[in-house]
Design a protein around this motif. Structure first.
Motif, PDB file in Angstrom:
ATOM      1  N   LEU A 179     -14.466 -38.134 -10.743  1.00 25.20           N
ATOM      2  CA  LEU A 179     -14.309 -38.582  -9.312  1.00 25.20           C
ATOM      3  C   LEU A 179     -12.665 -37.785  -8.891  1.00 25.20           C
ATOM      4  CD1 LEU A 179     -14.429 -39.894  -6.402  1.00 25.20           C
ATOM      5  CD2 LEU A 179     -13.415 -42.022  -7.461  1.00 25.20           C
ATOM      6  N   PHE A 180     -12.921 -36.791  -7.966  1.00 23.80           N
ATOM      7  CA  PHE A 180     -11.961 -36.221  -7.575  1.00 23.80           C
ATOM      8  C   PHE A 180     -11.152 -36.880  -6.376  1.00 23.80           C
ATOM      9  CE2 PHE A 180     -13.622 -32.945 -10.293  1.00 23.80           C
ATOM     10  CZ  PHE A 180     -12.200 -32.383 -10.922  1.00 23.80           C
ATOM     11  N   ILE A 236      -8.624 -45.770  -2.038  1.00 29.00           N
ATOM     12  CA  ILE A 236      -9.995 -45.096  -2.499  1.00 29.00           C
ATOM     13  C   ILE A 236      -9.896 -45.526  -4.025  1.00 29.00           C
ATOM     14  CG2 ILE A 236     -11.184 -43.148  -3.146  1.00 29.00           C
ATOM     15  CD1 ILE A 236     -10.427 -41.970  -0.289  1.00 29.00           C
ATOM     16  N   LYS A 237      -8.581 -45.292  -4.528  1.00 32.60           N
ATOM     17  CA  LYS A 237      -8.561 -45.728  -6.042  1.00 32.60           C
ATOM     18  C   LYS A 237      -8.938 -47.241  -6.405  1.00 32.60           C
ATOM     19  CE  LYS A 237      -5.925 -46.143 -10.049  1.00 32.60           C
ATOM     20  NZ  LYS A 237      -4.655 -46.824 -10.287  1.00 32.60           N
ATOM     21  N   VAL A 238      -8.307 -48.118  -5.439  1.00 35.35           N
ATOM     22  CA  VAL A 238      -8.285 -49.505  -5.627  1.00 35.35           C
ATOM     23  C   VAL A 238      -9.695 -49.926  -5.379  1.00 35.35           C
ATOM     24  CG1 VAL A 238      -7.620 -51.584  -4.672  1.00 35.35           C
ATOM     25  CG2 VAL A 238      -5.956 -49.818  -5.259  1.00 35.35           C
ATOM     26  N   LEU A 239     -10.625 -49.285  -4.270  1.00 34.37           N
ATOM     27  CA  LEU A 239     -11.737 -49.784  -3.589  1.00 34.37           C
ATOM     28  C   LEU A 239     -12.867 -49.453  -4.759  1.00 34.37           C
ATOM     29  CD1 LEU A 239     -13.266 -50.501  -1.226  1.00 34.37           C
ATOM     30  CD2 LEU A 239     -13.419 -48.394  -0.511  1.00 34.37           C
ATOM     31  N   THR A 240     -12.658 -48.128  -5.509  1.00 35.49           N
ATOM     32  CA  THR A 240     -13.651 -47.967  -6.504  1.00 35.49           C
ATOM     33  C   THR A 240     -13.566 -48.915  -7.665  1.00 35.49           C
ATOM     34  OG1 THR A 240     -13.039 -45.575  -6.193  1.00 35.49           O
ATOM     35  CG2 THR A 240     -14.096 -45.743  -7.945  1.00 35.49           C
ATOM     36  N   LYS A 241     -12.356 -49.333  -7.886  1.00 33.63           N
ATOM     37  CA  LYS A 241     -12.526 -50.384  -9.150  1.00 33.63           C
ATOM     38  C   LYS A 241     -13.096 -51.813  -8.555  1.00 33.63           C
ATOM     39  CE  LYS A 241      -9.678 -49.113 -12.726  1.00 33.63           C
ATOM     40  NZ  LYS A 241      -8.914 -48.021 -12.380  1.00 33.63           N
ATOM     41  N   ASP A 242     -12.659 -52.177  -7.217  1.00 29.70           N
ATOM     42  CA  ASP A 242     -13.122 -53.236  -6.867  1.00 29.70           C
ATOM     43  C   ASP A 242     -14.704 -53.297  -6.479  1.00 29.70           C
ATOM     44  OD1 ASP A 242     -10.590 -53.912  -6.582  1.00 29.70           O
ATOM     45  OD2 ASP A 242     -10.351 -53.901  -4.306  1.00 29.70           O
ATOM     46  N   LEU A 243     -15.150 -52.137  -6.214  1.00 24.26           N
ATOM     47  CA  LEU A 243     -16.611 -52.244  -6.033  1.00 24.26           C
ATOM     48  C   LEU A 243     -17.111 -52.266  -7.313  1.00 24.26           C
ATOM     49  CD1 LEU A 243     -16.854 -49.366  -3.208  1.00 24.26           C
ATOM     50  CD2 LEU A 243     -17.396 -51.764  -3.101  1.00 24.26           C
ATOM     51  N   GLY A 244     -16.501 -51.866  -8.534  1.00 26.33           N
ATOM     52  CA  GLY A 244     -17.094 -51.880  -9.730  1.00 26.33           C
ATOM     53  C   GLY A 244     -17.782 -50.491 -10.204  1.00 26.33           C
ATOM     54  N   ASN A 292     -13.628 -40.692 -15.330  1.00 24.27           N
ATOM     55  CA  ASN A 292     -12.358 -40.160 -15.238  1.00 24.27           C
ATOM     56  C   ASN A 292     -12.132 -39.935 -13.609  1.00 24.27           C
ATOM     57  OD1 ASN A 292     -11.177 -39.603 -17.794  1.00 24.27           O
ATOM     58  ND2 ASN A 292     -13.045 -38.358 -17.921  1.00 24.27           N
ATOM     59  N   ILE A 293     -10.896 -40.342 -13.176  1.00 23.47           N
ATOM     60  CA  ILE A 293     -10.549 -40.085 -11.688  1.00 23.47           C
ATOM     61  C   ILE A 293      -9.369 -39.153 -11.894  1.00 23.47           C
ATOM     62  CG2 ILE A 293      -9.625 -41.259  -9.847  1.00 23.47           C
ATOM     63  CD1 ILE A 293     -10.535 -43.977 -10.576  1.00 23.47           C
ATOM     64  N   TYR A 294      -9.312 -38.161 -10.886  1.00 23.75           N
ATOM     65  CA  TYR A 294      -8.255 -37.029 -10.789  1.00 23.75           C
ATOM     66  C   TYR A 294      -7.878 -37.252  -9.429  1.00 23.75           C
ATOM     67  CZ  TYR A 294     -10.824 -35.807 -14.894  1.00 23.75           C
ATOM     68  OH  TYR A 294     -11.121 -35.407 -16.225  1.00 23.75           O
ATOM     69  N   PHE A 295      -6.610 -37.002  -9.229  1.00 27.56           N
ATOM     70  CA  PHE A 295      -5.869 -36.941  -8.125  1.00 27.56           C
ATOM     71  C   PHE A 295      -5.292 -35.545  -7.754  1.00 27.56           C
ATOM     72  CE2 PHE A 295      -1.738 -38.040  -5.909  1.00 27.56           C
ATOM     73  CZ  PHE A 295      -2.251 -37.898  -4.508  1.00 27.56           C
ATOM     74  N   LEU A 347      -9.789 -27.266 -12.523  1.00 26.23           N
ATOM     75  CA  LEU A 347     -11.299 -27.440 -13.099  1.00 26.23           C
ATOM     76  C   LEU A 347     -11.265 -27.195 -14.490  1.00 26.23           C
ATOM     77  CD1 LEU A 347     -13.334 -26.528  -9.912  1.00 26.23           C
ATOM     78  CD2 LEU A 347     -12.617 -28.952 -10.714  1.00 26.23           C
ATOM     79  N   ASN A 348     -10.667 -26.102 -14.920  1.00 25.30           N
ATOM     80  CA  ASN A 348     -10.597 -25.702 -16.457  1.00 25.30           C
ATOM     81  C   ASN A 348      -9.888 -26.903 -17.026  1.00 25.30           C
ATOM     82  OD1 ASN A 348     -11.749 -23.416 -16.063  1.00 25.30           O
ATOM     83  ND2 ASN A 348      -9.684 -22.225 -15.887  1.00 25.30           N
ATOM     84  N   GLU A 349      -8.720 -27.544 -16.279  1.00 30.32           N
ATOM     85  CA  GLU A 349      -7.980 -28.551 -17.192  1.00 30.32           C
ATOM     86  C   GLU A 349      -8.831 -30.059 -17.138  1.00 30.32           C
ATOM     87  OE1 GLU A 349      -3.919 -26.269 -16.358  1.00 30.32           O
ATOM     88  OE2 GLU A 349      -4.016 -28.378 -15.495  1.00 30.32           O
ATOM     89  N   THR A 350      -9.448 -29.985 -15.998  1.00 25.23           N
ATOM     90  CA  THR A 350     -10.029 -31.394 -15.883  1.00 25.23           C
ATOM     91  C   THR A 350     -11.472 -31.657 -16.459  1.00 25.23           C
ATOM     92  OG1 THR A 350     -10.754 -31.042 -13.833  1.00 25.23           O
ATOM     93  CG2 THR A 350      -8.564 -32.397 -14.011  1.00 25.23           C
ATOM     94  N   LEU A 351     -12.277 -30.559 -15.956  1.00 26.92           N
ATOM     95  CA  LEU A 351     -13.668 -30.412 -16.414  1.00 26.92           C
ATOM     96  C   LEU A 351     -14.223 -29.568 -17.698  1.00 26.92           C
ATOM     97  CD1 LEU A 351     -15.340 -30.452 -13.096  1.00 26.92           C
ATOM     98  CD2 LEU A 351     -15.016 -32.570 -14.419  1.00 26.92           C
TER      99      LEU A 351
END
Ligand SMILES: Nc1ncnc2c1ncn2[C@@H]1O[C@H](COP(=O)(O)OP(=O)(O)OP(=O)(O)O)[C@@H](O)[C@H]1O
Ligand SMILES: [Mg+2]
Length: 255
Positions: free
Chosen positions: A154-155, A171-179, A184-187, A248-252
């Motif tokens: 998730l970017f 959004i980061k919190v919501l993602t966690k709350d929604l389960g 991986n989450i990237y900012f 993208l090279n570094e994350t994916l």
């Protein structure tokens, strides 16, 4: 091989669609094809950014049809109808197919068609090596569960306004709350100018994620937008393309 699913989220106007078009280009260059691009924004414009013509039919329109008295041919069940319509709603190109979710549906209960849709989308996604979702501001589609149930990446994008950085944190919190299971989450900070990171200082830390990278404010994007050209075709030395490629090279890259 299991499908690798990627979503891009962030406040309105931070550059999600632009990032998605460069992400799809990177995926093609790195042979992560075939790709299913899902435009989950009701004011869809991913097709424009990708240089694909008008979308013929959105998922919402298909779902609406199932609610109309004469919407489904008598010979078909709702299940068969959604399955058939879903394949005709795909805009196909050489390396990627595009599916647009479309705008909100009219009043009424959509649980049943939405569940049927979810089942078929899950099946459809298996045909692709990578699924990319360009989300509307917020996480509505993920929370409604009409799209993928799990995400590999998730970017979360934010431009350099404080409001959009706070929105990224939410959004980061919501993602966690929604389960929502996210591997991986990237900012990513977008449209940044020199000195912006220093000015934002501790505000960035509140997001609770390390910065995966920065996409500079790029005049080439502005020029392409003005000329109505697809961002997908930006020159490879454009600052935004260079920066996105690095991110993208570094994350994916290793996935
Ligand atoms: N790196 C950049 N440099 C300069 N302009 C940019 C950059 N990224 C995006 N933009 C511009 O910002 C505007 C919003 O970009 P984009 O449509 O990608 O954002 P979005 O987050 O998808 O917006 P929405 O929430 O409305 O879907 C566009 O006009 C785009 O050209
Ligand atoms: Mg967008």
């Amino acid at each position: 091989m299991a499908t690798f699913t990627i979503a891009v989220a962030g406040k309105g106007g931070v550059g999600k669609t632009s990032f998605c078009s460069l992400l799809i280009r990177w995926l093609i260059e790195n042979k992560r094809t075939p790709i299913l691009a899902v435009d989950a924004d009701p004011n869809s414009n991913l097709s424009e950014a990708l240089g694909v013509g008008e979308i013929e039919e959105t998922i919402s329109e298909i779902i609406s049809l199932t609610k109309e008295i004469d919407g489904i041919p008598v010979s078909m069940s709702q299940d068969e109808f959604i399955s058939y319509k879903l394949s005709s709603a795909l805009t196909e190109t050489k390396n990627f197919d595009l599916l647009a979710m479309g705008g909100p549906q009219g009043p009424g209960c959509y649980c049943f068609p939405n569940n049927v849709l979810k089942k078929h989308l899950t099946k459809l996604e298996k045909n692709y090596q990578t699924v990319v979702m360009d989300n509307e501001a917020g996480m509505e589609h993920i929370s409604r569960g009409t799209t993928t149930e799990h995400l590999d990446a998730l970017f979360i994008l934010s431009d350099t306004s404080r409001r959009s950085v706070r929105s990224a944190a939410r959004i980061k919190v919501l993602t966690k709350d929604l389960g929502v299971p996210v591997k991986n989450i990237y900012f990513v900070l977008t449209r940044a100018q020199e000195g912006d990171i220093e000015t934002l200082g501790d505000e960035l830390k509140l997001v609770g994620l390390p910065l995966a990278g920065v996409v500079p404010n790029d005049e080439t994007i502005t020029k392409y937008e003005l000329a109505g050209r697809a961002l997908y075709e930006l020159p490879s030395d454009a600052p935004s393309v260079v920066a996105t490629t690095k991110i993208l090279n570094e994350t994916l890259g290793g996935n």
